[in-house]
Enzyme design. Sequence first.
Site, PDB file in Angstrom:
ATOM      1  N   THR A  16       0.866  -0.887  -0.143  1.00 41.03           N
ATOM      2  CA  THR A  16      -0.319   0.469  -0.241  1.00 41.03           C
ATOM      3  C   THR A  16       0.697   1.223   0.010  1.00 41.03           C
ATOM      4  O   THR A  16       1.520   1.054   0.100  1.00 41.03           O
ATOM      5  CB  THR A  16      -0.635  -0.013   0.807  1.00 41.03           C
ATOM      6  OG1 THR A  16      -0.046  -0.148   2.452  1.00 41.03           O
ATOM      7  CG2 THR A  16      -1.428  -1.201   2.033  1.00 41.03           C
ATOM      8  N   ASP A  17       0.456   2.808   0.124  1.00 39.76           N
ATOM      9  CA  ASP A  17       0.886   3.831  -0.207  1.00 39.76           C
ATOM     10  C   ASP A  17       0.703   4.705   1.385  1.00 39.76           C
ATOM     11  O   ASP A  17       0.280   3.641   1.803  1.00 39.76           O
ATOM     12  CB  ASP A  17       0.428   4.514  -1.496  1.00 39.76           C
ATOM     13  CG  ASP A  17      -1.173   5.210  -1.119  1.00 39.76           C
ATOM     14  OD1 ASP A  17      -1.610   5.084   0.080  1.00 39.76           O
ATOM     15  OD2 ASP A  17      -1.438   5.435  -2.091  1.00 39.76           O
ATOM     16  N   MET A  18       1.279   5.506   1.475  1.00 36.83           N
ATOM     17  CA  MET A  18       0.793   6.264   2.705  1.00 36.83           C
ATOM     18  C   MET A  18      -0.573   6.318   3.472  1.00 36.83           C
ATOM     19  O   MET A  18      -1.105   6.213   3.923  1.00 36.83           O
ATOM     20  CB  MET A  18       1.244   7.477   2.804  1.00 36.83           C
ATOM     21  CG  MET A  18       2.937   7.505   2.617  1.00 36.83           C
ATOM     22  SD  MET A  18       3.713   9.186   2.828  1.00 36.83           S
ATOM     23  CE  MET A  18       2.961   9.463   4.517  1.00 36.83           C
ATOM     24  N   ILE A  21      -3.878   2.558   0.586  1.00 40.44           N
ATOM     25  CA  ILE A  21      -4.435   1.751  -0.355  1.00 40.44           C
ATOM     26  C   ILE A  21      -3.703   1.280  -1.716  1.00 40.44           C
ATOM     27  O   ILE A  21      -2.307   1.560  -1.823  1.00 40.44           O
ATOM     28  CB  ILE A  21      -4.890   2.816  -1.313  1.00 40.44           C
ATOM     29  CG1 ILE A  21      -5.991   3.972  -0.242  1.00 40.44           C
ATOM     30  CG2 ILE A  21      -5.931   2.849  -2.548  1.00 40.44           C
ATOM     31  CD1 ILE A  21      -6.640   4.903  -0.854  1.00 40.44           C
TER      32      ILE A  21
END
Length: 139
Positions: A16-18, A21
């Site tokens: 995921t990103d920050m 997601i």
Amino acid sequence: MSTPHLLPVQVWYEDTDMGGIVYYANYLKFIERGRSDWIAGLGLDQEALRLAGTVFAVRRLEADYLAPARFGDVLRVETVPGLLRGARLEMAQRVLRDDTVLFTAQVTLVALGPTGRPARLPDALRGQLAPQAQAPGQD
């Protein structure tokens, strides 16, 4: 249409990103795992094929990102083989969370021989594929 090959995928923090997601490029990893697991499920050993001089490469990929996956989701990668011709195999792949389609891809694979040039798909693979994956007039 063939029955889809199914591969469960757990979304880990590293996917995921920050914002929690799934980072868009990781869907390509998920579907790569789906294709590799599909090949293994046919009883074919990709390493043995490589040692015999055949590898697979993605020639073309068309993808649609429809909805986000998030940290902790359990996803399902569906892989369905399609048109089979000479050195090429087309596949449809989807990533789902429950019944929600998150990502779709149409993938064209090509078999490459020892020189890196296209080579006929291995007979072991051709023999495993359902007749509906065969292109008209192809053996």
